[in-house]
Design an enzyme around this catalytic site. Structure first.
Site, short mmCIF file in Angstrom:
data_model
loop_
_atom_site.label_atom_id
_atom_site.label_comp_id
_atom_site.label_asym_id
_atom_site.label_seq_id
_atom_site.Cartn_x
_atom_site.Cartn_y
_atom_site.Cartn_z
CG ASP A 210 -1.96 1.02 1.27
OD1 ASP A 210 -2.82 0.98 0.38
OD2 ASP A 210 -1.96 1.89 2.17
CD GLU A 261 16.54 -14.04 3.52
OE1 GLU A 261 16.12 -14.80 4.41
OE2 GLU A 261 16.98 -12.90 3.75
#
Ligand code: NOJ
Ligand code: CA
Length: 536
Positions: A210, A261
């Site tokens: 957002d 990751e």
């Protein structure tokens, strides 16, 4: 509708990761499906409807904020970033949703809101209680004085500064219940990294970010050079002190490193800047994977506007090697059918626009209910919840009309909640049984059938969704020529008021209306209609 066959989310097949072409379905959680009869959509309700999304043919879902919230802005005022609002369930429900989704081949993307918290977040409470607290430096406070520190305005109307009970000023670029975080305090970044990992460890496939063009503000809080106006593209240079500060890009680099990751995590940024080449910078290879292209969300039904919306986005994002994230509808804008003229006309245009967007290379975002052709609902003022309505003194209608619950069954209550439940949180118009999934699912001419066919063809033809696109216009006709793996599909949209004749060497793959006629290589395309032509 049939039960979807179970399948695991496919591992990356090639150099092209899933998010580059994914069709993402935006779930407005509060309005999707209510499992326990309190009139509020919830995670268990969504989980029960996953077979519908798999049947429809989307690749992923993005869920609007599911966090405990102060309720001032549809969940975008978050009190606890590592929890689930009890209205929606709990963390175990979210884990179960993600697991079921994966079994159906669907990925789940969450919303995350880093620009501001709720004023009920424990940090803000501590900051109010003690101006010298560590928490106070995580927000923007200014000493008590007659005038606010600068001329900044809230996007929802009114000044961007409000007073604390002890007379200080605090910054909120949205509602007063949404105090802006100070990203120059490293504790803020550290906490958000914890939040990202918390959800990624639970199997989600990334985040819609957002206000990703926010976060940092001018370090000296200087006046904005111009006035904010909530018109077409907004957020231009006149707002230079509040948005798009260069420091923000480092945040996305850090978040990208965290996502890298994990196996399949992606970030899509909400970057509301007038200049799409600036928007694209948020999706450089080491930043967010995507940032929304909102041009079509704001384009009138007009060949020049649509062609420009498509071409500008293709050009801007190709500069950084990112796919375009196409948006025709979301929870902040009037529904397409209504924007494009309402009724039959608006519906015909929305059908044609859907074919255009689903042909384009990149990642289209479909807003729940658009596949049913829902119009903007008329919500009575007394039922409204949107701060835009309240803060504009009723001058702006607000966004409730595109957030009304989904109609599932053409029966009493339209199947949003179980029989005999509380009233839905926003009233559903009396005639919405006609839009219900059950009314459309076996109707070959329905909006739902069109979307399902288009998504199936998009998955089957590499020219659609993953190829190269060349845009051209001739009068009121817009053509997007899509190529991929030696295949050519032309999407031709007639945006004018007369039938046009179009030559093809091949055949009609799909048309947005039944009245498209195909005779000896000539297609008669009525007004407000699109067609996919598979060329030989
Ligand atoms: C953008 C969201 O889409 C909107 O619904 C919200 O009001 C603002 N950001 C503030 O968080
Ligand atoms: Ca519920």
């Amino acid at each position: 509708m049939g039960t979807a066959t179970e399948q695991q989310v496919a591992p990356e097949r090639s150099a092209s990761p899933w998010w580059r072409t994914a069709v993402v379905y935006q779930v407005y959680l509060r309005s999707f499906a209510d499992s326990n009869g309190d009139g509020i959509g919830d995670l268990a309700g969504l989980r029960a409807r996953l077979p519908y999304l798999s049947w429809l043919g989307v690749d992923a879902l993005w869920i609007n904020p599911h966090y405990p919230s102060g309720g001032a802005d549809g969940g975008y005022d978050i009190c606890d970033y590592r929890a689930v609002d009890p209205d929606y369930g709990d963390v175990a429900d979210l884990e179960a949703l993600v697991a079921d989704a994966r079994r159906l081949g669907l990925r789940v993307v969450l919303d995350v809101v880093p620009n501001h918290t709720s004023d009920r977040h424990p940090w803000f409470a501590a900051a109010l209680a003690d101006p010298d607290s560590a928490e106070a430096s995580r927000y923007h406070f200014a000493p008590a004085s007659e005038e606010p520190p600068n001329n900044w305005r809230s996007l929802f109307g009114g000044p961007a500064w409000s007073r604390t009970p002890d007379g200080r000023w605090y910054l909120h670029l949205f509602a007063p219940e949404q105090p802006d975080l100070n990203w120059r305090d490293p504790a803020v970044a550290a906490d958000f990294e914890k939040t990202l990992r918390f959800w990624l460890d639970r199997g989600v496939s990334g985040f819609r970010v957002d206000v990703a063009y926010g976060l940092f503000k001018d370090a000296q809080l200087r006046d904005n050079p111009g006035a904010y106006s909530p018109t077409l593209f907004g957020h231009g240079p006149e707002q230079a002190m509040t948005w798009n500060q260069p420091e923000v890009h480092d945040v996305w680099r850090q978040w990208r490193a965290v996502c890298d990751e994990y196996e399949d995590a992606m970030l899509v940024g909400e970057v509301c800047l007038a200049d799409l080449s600036q928007v694209a910078l948020y999706s450089r290879p080491d930043e967010m994977h995507q940032s929304f292209s909102f041009r079509l969300l704001k384009s009138p039904w007009d060949t020049a506007a649509f062609a420009d919306g498509v071409q500008t986005a293709l050009d801007a994002f190709s500069q950084v090697g990112a796919p375009v994230s196409w948006v025709l509808g979301n929870h902040d804008k009037d529904r397409q059918v209504t924007r494009f003229g309402g009724g039959e006309l608006g519906t015909a245009r929305a059908r044609a626009a859907a074919l255009m967007v689903l042909a384009l290379p990149g990642s289209p975002y479909l807003y729940a209910g658009d596949e049913l052709g829902l119009p903007q609902a008329v919500v009575p003022d007394e039922a409204k919840t949107d701060p835009i309505f309240f803060r504009s003194g009723g001058a702006r209608a607000g966004r409730d009309g595109c957030r009304v619950p989904m109609p599932w069954n053409a029966s009493d209550g339209v199947g949003f909640s179980p029989d005999g439940s509380a009233e839905p949180w926003l009233p559903i118009p009396a005639d919405w049984d006609r839009y219900a999934v059950s009314s459309q699912v076996r109707d070959g001419s329905s909006m739902l059938t069109l979307y399902r066919r288009a998504l199936a063809l998009r998955a089957a033809h590499s020219a659609l969704g993953s190829g190269e696109a060349v845009v051209s216009t001739q009068g009121d006709v817009l053509t997007v020529r899509c190529t991929g793996d030696g295949e050519v599909v032309r999407c031709v949209v007639n945006m004018g008021s007369e039938t046009v004749l179009e030559r093809t060497s091949g055949s009609v793959l799909l048309a947005s209306a039944a009245r498209v006629h195909d005779r000896a290589g000539t297609i008669a395309l009525p007004p407000n209609t699109a067609v996919w032509l598979l060329e030989d």
